[in-house]
Write a protein that holds these residues in place. Structure first.
Motif, PDB file in Angstrom:
ATOM      1  N   LEU A   1      30.344  48.563  44.955  1.00 29.67           N
ATOM      2  CA  LEU A   1      31.324  48.957  46.186  1.00 29.67           C
ATOM      3  C   LEU A   1      32.737  49.130  45.677  1.00 29.67           C
ATOM      4  N   ALA A   2      32.940  48.811  44.243  1.00 29.47           N
ATOM      5  CA  ALA A   2      34.374  48.837  43.935  1.00 29.47           C
ATOM      6  C   ALA A   2      34.679  50.263  43.293  1.00 29.47           C
ATOM      7  N   ASP A   3      36.060  50.487  43.104  1.00 24.90           N
ATOM      8  CA  ASP A   3      36.434  51.618  42.631  1.00 24.90           C
ATOM      9  C   ASP A   3      36.454  51.359  40.991  1.00 24.90           C
ATOM     10  N   GLY A   4      35.938  52.341  40.260  1.00 21.44           N
ATOM     11  CA  GLY A   4      35.985  52.047  38.808  1.00 21.44           C
ATOM     12  C   GLY A   4      34.792  51.486  38.281  1.00 21.44           C
ATOM     13  N   VAL A   5      34.870  50.930  37.039  1.00 17.90           N
ATOM     14  CA  VAL A   5      33.860  50.359  36.221  1.00 17.90           C
ATOM     15  C   VAL A   5      33.609  48.942  36.174  1.00 17.90           C
ATOM     16  N   THR A   6      32.614  48.231  36.531  1.00 15.07           N
ATOM     17  CA  THR A   6      32.654  46.819  36.264  1.00 15.07           C
ATOM     18  C   THR A   6      31.718  46.427  35.343  1.00 15.07           C
ATOM     19  N   ARG A   7      32.013  45.398  34.258  1.00  7.73           N
ATOM     20  CA  ARG A   7      31.250  45.071  33.190  1.00  7.73           C
ATOM     21  C   ARG A   7      31.100  43.721  33.609  1.00  7.73           C
ATOM     22  N   VAL A   8      29.614  43.347  33.527  1.00  6.86           N
ATOM     23  CA  VAL A   8      29.125  42.083  33.606  1.00  6.86           C
ATOM     24  C   VAL A   8      28.316  41.413  32.338  1.00  6.86           C
TER      25      VAL A   8
ATOM     26  N   ASN B   1      37.854  38.163  46.110  1.00  2.00           N
ATOM     27  CA  ASN B   1      39.357  38.081  45.635  1.00  2.00           C
ATOM     28  C   ASN B   1      39.479  38.514  44.182  1.00  2.00           C
ATOM     29  N   ALA B   2      38.584  37.920  43.435  1.00  2.00           N
ATOM     30  CA  ALA B   2      38.602  38.661  41.865  1.00  2.00           C
ATOM     31  C   ALA B   2      38.497  40.138  41.849  1.00  2.00           C
ATOM     32  N   PHE B   3      37.904  40.793  42.918  1.00  2.00           N
ATOM     33  CA  PHE B   3      37.703  42.388  43.026  1.00  2.00           C
ATOM     34  C   PHE B   3      39.061  42.827  43.659  1.00  2.00           C
ATOM     35  N   GLY B   4      40.083  41.938  44.033  1.00  2.00           N
ATOM     36  CA  GLY B   4      41.286  42.359  44.820  1.00  2.00           C
ATOM     37  C   GLY B   4      41.032  42.695  46.057  1.00  2.00           C
ATOM     38  N   TYR B   5      40.058  42.013  46.839  1.00  2.00           N
ATOM     39  CA  TYR B   5      39.764  42.280  48.267  1.00  2.00           C
ATOM     40  C   TYR B   5      40.302  40.801  48.756  1.00  2.00           C
ATOM     41  N   PRO B   6      41.383  40.586  49.656  1.00  2.00           N
ATOM     42  CA  PRO B   6      41.637  39.309  50.054  1.00  2.00           C
ATOM     43  C   PRO B   6      40.660  38.571  51.091  1.00  2.00           C
ATOM     44  N   VAL B   7      40.391  37.547  50.834  1.00  2.00           N
ATOM     45  CA  VAL B   7      39.545  36.753  51.675  1.00  2.00           C
ATOM     46  C   VAL B   7      40.265  35.284  51.761  1.00  2.00           C
ATOM     47  N   VAL B   8      40.698  34.941  52.832  1.00  2.00           N
ATOM     48  CA  VAL B   8      41.556  33.657  53.354  1.00  2.00           C
ATOM     49  C   VAL B   8      40.328  32.528  53.607  1.00  2.00           C
ATOM     50  N   SER B   9      40.544  31.242  52.996  1.00  2.00           N
ATOM     51  CA  SER B   9      39.635  30.297  53.203  1.00  2.00           C
ATOM     52  C   SER B   9      40.670  29.094  53.360  1.00  2.00           C
ATOM     53  N   SER B  10      40.436  28.520  54.487  1.00  2.56           N
ATOM     54  CA  SER B  10      41.086  27.202  54.804  1.00  2.56           C
ATOM     55  C   SER B  10      40.067  26.244  55.543  1.00  2.56           C
ATOM     56  N   GLY B  11      39.770  25.291  54.632  1.00  2.48           N
ATOM     57  CA  GLY B  11      38.817  24.241  55.141  1.00  2.48           C
ATOM     58  C   GLY B  11      37.472  24.710  55.401  1.00  2.48           C
ATOM     59  N   ARG B  12      37.020  24.839  56.702  1.00  4.81           N
ATOM     60  CA  ARG B  12      35.529  25.452  57.026  1.00  4.81           C
ATOM     61  C   ARG B  12      35.804  26.855  57.696  1.00  4.81           C
TER      62      ARG B  12
ATOM     63  N   LEU C   1      37.771  47.722  47.125  1.00  6.40           N
ATOM     64  CA  LEU C   1      37.871  46.614  45.728  1.00  6.40           C
ATOM     65  C   LEU C   1      38.044  47.360  44.662  1.00  6.40           C
ATOM     66  N   SER C   2      38.539  46.721  43.674  1.00  7.71           N
ATOM     67  CA  SER C   2      39.033  47.348  42.375  1.00  7.71           C
ATOM     68  C   SER C   2      37.894  46.739  41.492  1.00  7.71           C
ATOM     69  N   ALA C   3      37.396  47.506  40.492  1.00  5.51           N
ATOM     70  CA  ALA C   3      36.648  47.056  39.379  1.00  5.51           C
ATOM     71  C   ALA C   3      37.113  45.811  38.616  1.00  5.51           C
ATOM     72  N   CYS C   4      36.392  45.019  38.256  1.00  4.63           N
ATOM     73  CA  CYS C   4      36.881  44.114  36.939  1.00  4.63           C
ATOM     74  C   CYS C   4      35.782  43.534  36.543  1.00  4.63           C
ATOM     75  N   ASP C   5      36.025  42.880  35.213  1.00  2.00           N
ATOM     76  CA  ASP C   5      34.638  42.406  34.341  1.00  2.00           C
ATOM     77  C   ASP C   5      34.541  40.721  34.997  1.00  2.00           C
ATOM     78  N   ILE C   6      33.192  40.714  34.640  1.00  2.00           N
ATOM     79  CA  ILE C   6      32.476  39.466  35.278  1.00  2.00           C
ATOM     80  C   ILE C   6      31.558  38.903  34.308  1.00  2.00           C
ATOM     81  N   ILE C   7      32.094  37.629  34.240  1.00  2.00           N
ATOM     82  CA  ILE C   7      31.312  36.652  32.929  1.00  2.00           C
ATOM     83  C   ILE C   7      30.466  35.590  34.055  1.00  2.00           C
ATOM     84  N   VAL C   8      29.094  35.721  34.059  1.00  2.00           N
ATOM     85  CA  VAL C   8      28.199  34.962  34.806  1.00  2.00           C
ATOM     86  C   VAL C   8      27.969  33.633  33.875  1.00  2.00           C
TER      87      VAL C   8
END
Length: 769
Positions: free
Chosen positions: A362-369, A531-542, A552-559
């Motif tokens: 779903l991201a823009d660009g190339v993601t490497r995993v 958040n790593a893909f640049g899409y803000p998700v705000v978490s506060s407690g529950r 979403l912006s592409a990024c590299d992921i290490i699993v």
């Protein structure tokens, strides 16, 4: 369509054609009547066949009440007719049926069906004979067969657990449709509905083209100068592929001609594939000691697809009289081994692997995993996005995803098959609900029993149009595209990362801010990775907040290594003897470490070292040594943090001194199996005293402090094709007195493909058969 409305029981059922399909159909209906006389579907079964011997044998055996070699005479008085003749002969049969109707020998309301493997030609034949397709004519096609043919090869279970495709037309009568559906379902068939043109297109690729190729290759080699040696030294692959060339040539001639246009289209596509393969082989410079990357990728893609298809087939039940070779069934035979030692790495985290494919697509660009889990569940997600037009390249655990953007997915040609993966289906439901195209998701037998309304209900509140199946709201899921989604405030009824993630993903397209409230904190991989893909998700407690309309912006992921997979070896090291185990670079997400907390409360000797953070996810090495475990009351706040690890924790509790009590874990009843009931059955079979609760279990441990005593006896365990059940009882063998046999272990490949090999390397003795 009106349900449960049909013209059965009928006075007279007539089967035209007593070959394998027709005779098996008649025998199945007859056997059902003998077993359940009060529910018989036909008071009389008659037949028409060109062979008088088959008619005579049918009557003498008690299968038929009467028969004829003449269609005009044989169909007289029938209420339902099933035509099982070669497709080219069907027009002539329909002509005789119409003649019988015109003469008053046969009611014009008689229900007629067929079993031909092409459907558009059948409808054309009906139009040619009757002027227009009669409302009571219902085309059908059973996907079943056997090596042997003819009346004496009949098998009343031939259609059991096999698909029958019914192709309604624009004038189909509801009563006729439901009658034909009931007949096939009575024989144990899985009835599906499909447009006739779509049927012919699919069968051209999956049946007609392979048969044509088998005939072509066999004929080619038969004409070779060295044909004797070629056939003498043919390997198993050629024998298996060419076997279908032994089919009846007249029948296949008729099928090829009847489905001519669709078959030619399939041949053109195949010709293009052959040309592409030829070009890749020609282009490679053999003087350079290197692999041809294009050819290797092409072959790897095909291998991956075949493994995916193989897992689809693995879910097909096997009947006692079936001629199908269920090669995917598997069992573990385990001899007790108590000395456990080693330093190991387990496969990549399944949850993160799933999400890396989804967000990268779903991201823009190339993601490497890197570190991608090569299990069937994660591969099902990969295949689904490939089917929706995303270019994904995979070499082992390295994946490159060419993202298409938040609005770039394309319409899949076929239903998306999720295999055994509830994560794939539930998370994708959120994504697909926001797409412009319609979609359908299916799964294997196990996944098709799991509840999907838990995601469908809140998605409908957002504006999605999603239809589950059956009273329990299970797969297949049908999702209508081009809907506008609106933000909602939703309080989860249970702590579930899958439901939460589904709604977060749908919220990416929703208008406004979606607020999700959890009863307890569950794993937060979705929030972290978005958040790593640049899409803000705000978490506060529950509480989690997501505003739609971003990108979403592409990024590299290490699993990192999967802590759920590591859990089996953590328990193995704690209950076994030897020096214990170190499991390297395990994901230590605080919403996933409940298993460590619970084991420590039970007294396990666990050391965490080399802690670091990679790609926003904490990782560390975990060392576990042999431990004297004690039974505990498991704190309910830890339940959602260890929900997938409880099957193996039950094994740990069995080896503890004292009693372990788990409550607040009703979620375990709707996993790949009812994990509470299935584990309790297995533990009881191995001699452990346990009590099942509505939302948990009580286990009376048999451990003796200071010893590695045998806790479990030997026995056979049914895993119910649940990978975590299978692996948990494999761990139990470290404290067993005799051999443990675990059936249905093929699904271990969904999350941990090399489990048996790795377990054997650290000291277990698993024989895979």
């Amino acid at each position: 369509m009106t349900k449960n409305r049909h013209a059965l029981p009928c006075e007279r059922l007539c089967v035209i054609g007593l070959g394998l399909i027709g005779a098996s159909f008649a025998q199945g209906i007859k056997n059902h009547a003998l077993q359940k006389p009060h529910a018989a579907l036909a008071k009389q079964i008659v037949a028409v066949d060109t062979s008088q011997d088959s008619i005579t044998d049918g009557v003498m055996s008690g299968l038929l009440d009467a028969g004829s070699t003449d269609v005009y005479e044989g169909v007289a008085g029938a209420d339902v007719i099933v035509i099982a003749v070669p497709v080219q002969a069907l027009a002539g049969v329909l002509g005789e049926i119409k003649r019988a109707m015109d003469a008053g020998k046969l009611a014009k309301e008689c229900i007629i069906s067929d079993v031909s493997s092409t459907k558009q030609s059948v409808l054309e034949a009906a139009r040619g004979v009757f002027g227009q397709v009669p409302p009571t004519f219902v085309p059908a096609h059973p996907i079943a067969g056997a090596e042997n043919s003819g009346f004496h090869a009949r098998n009343p279970e031939l259609f059991c657990h096999h698909k029958v495709i019914i192709c309604p037309h624009e004038r189909t009568d509801d009563v006729a449709l439901n009658t034909v559906q009931t007949l096939w379902q009575t024989l144990g068939a899985d009835v599906i509905f499909m447009d006739s043109a779509r049927h012919d297109e699919i069968l051209a690729y999956t049946s007609h083209l392979p048969h044509l190729l088998a005939f072509a290759l066999t004929e080619q080699l038969a004409g070779h100068d060295d044909n004797l040696d070629i056939f003498r030294y043919a390997a198993g692959g050629f024998r298996d592929f060419s076997r279908i060339a032994a089919s009846h040539p007249v029948m296949w001639h008729d099928i090829f001609m009847a489905n001519k246009q669709a078959l030619l289209t399939a041949l053109d596509a195949y010709q293009a594939q052959l040309t592409r393969a030829k070009q890749m082989i020609q282009a490679h410079d053999t003087s350079i000691n290197a692999q041809s990357e294009p050819l290797l990728q092409w072959l790897a893609t095909a291998r991956h697809a075949r493994r995916h298809f193989g897992h689809m087939l693995a879910g097909k039940p096997k009947t006692s009289l079936s001629n199908q070779d269920d090669t995917m069934s598997q069992s573990y035979y385990i001899q007790p081994q108590h000395d456990i030692s080693g330093v190991i790495s387990v496969p990549g985290d399944k949850s993160i692997s799933h999400r890396s494919i989804m967000f990268g697509s779903l991201a823009d660009g190339v993601t490497r995993v890197s570190g991608f889990l090569q299990g069937e569940d994660a591969l099902a997600t990969l295949q689904a996005f490939s089917d929706m037009g995303v270019k994904i390249e995979r070499t082992g655990d390295q994946v490159v995803i060419h993202g298409v953007g938040i609005d770039g997915l394309s319409t899949p040609k076929n239903p998306l098959y999720m295999g055994n993966s509830g994560t794939s289906m539930r998370l994708l439901a959120g994504i697909l609900s926001a797409q412009k195209f319609d979609s359908v998701m299916t799964g294997d037998v196990s996944l098709s029993k799991r509840p999907m309304e838990r995601v469908a209900v809140p998605l409908r509140q957002m504006g999605a149009k999603i239809q589950s199946t059956g009273e329990k709201g299970t797969a297949p899921l049908s999702i209508t595209g081009n809907q506008t989604l609106n933000a909602i405030h939703y309080e989860l009824p249970v702590a579930s990362a899958q439901i939460k993630s589904c709604l977060i993903l749908a919220a990416l397209w929703a208008q406004g801010e979606t607020v999700i409230v959890e009863p307890e904190v569950s794993r937060d991989h979705t929030e972290r990775m978005l958040n790593a893909f640049g899409y803000p998700v705000v978490s506060s407690g529950r509480e989690i907040r997501v505003t739609g309309g971003g990108r979403l912006s592409a990024c590299d992921i290490i699993v990192p290594a999967d802590i759920s997979s590591a859990a089996f070896f953590m328990v193995l090291a704690a209950i076994g003897g030897g020096e214990g185990l170190t499991i390297q670079k395990v994901g230590m997400n605080p919403t996933r470490t409940g298993v460590i907390d619970i084991l420590r409360l039970m007294g396990a000797d666990i050391t965490v070292s080399n802690e670091t953070v990679v790609g926003g996810e904490p990782i560390a090495d975990i060392t576990v040594r042999p431990s004297d475990l004690q039974g505990i009351d498991i704190p309910e706040h830890l339940v959602p943090l260890a929900i997938d690890e409880f099957p193996v924790l039950f094994v740990a509790a069995s080896c503890a001194t004292g009693t372990t009590r788990l409550t607040g874990a009703k979620e375990l009843r709707v996993k790949e199996s009812d994990r509470i009931a299935v584990m309790a059955d297995g533990l009881s079979a191995l001699g452990v005293d346990c009590t099942v609760l509505e939302d948990g279990i009580i286990i009376n441990g048999k451990g003796v402090a200071g010893t590695r005593n045998a806790v479990f006896g030997g026995g056979e365990i049914e895993s119910h094709h649940d990978h975590r059940i299978a692996m948990s009882f494999a761990v139990a063998s470290a404290r067993a007195a005799d051999e443990i046999v675990i059936h249905g272990t093929e699904t271990v490949a969904t999350s941990f493909p090399n489990f048996a090999d790795l377990a054997n390397r650290v000291g277990l003795k698993i024989d895979v058969k």
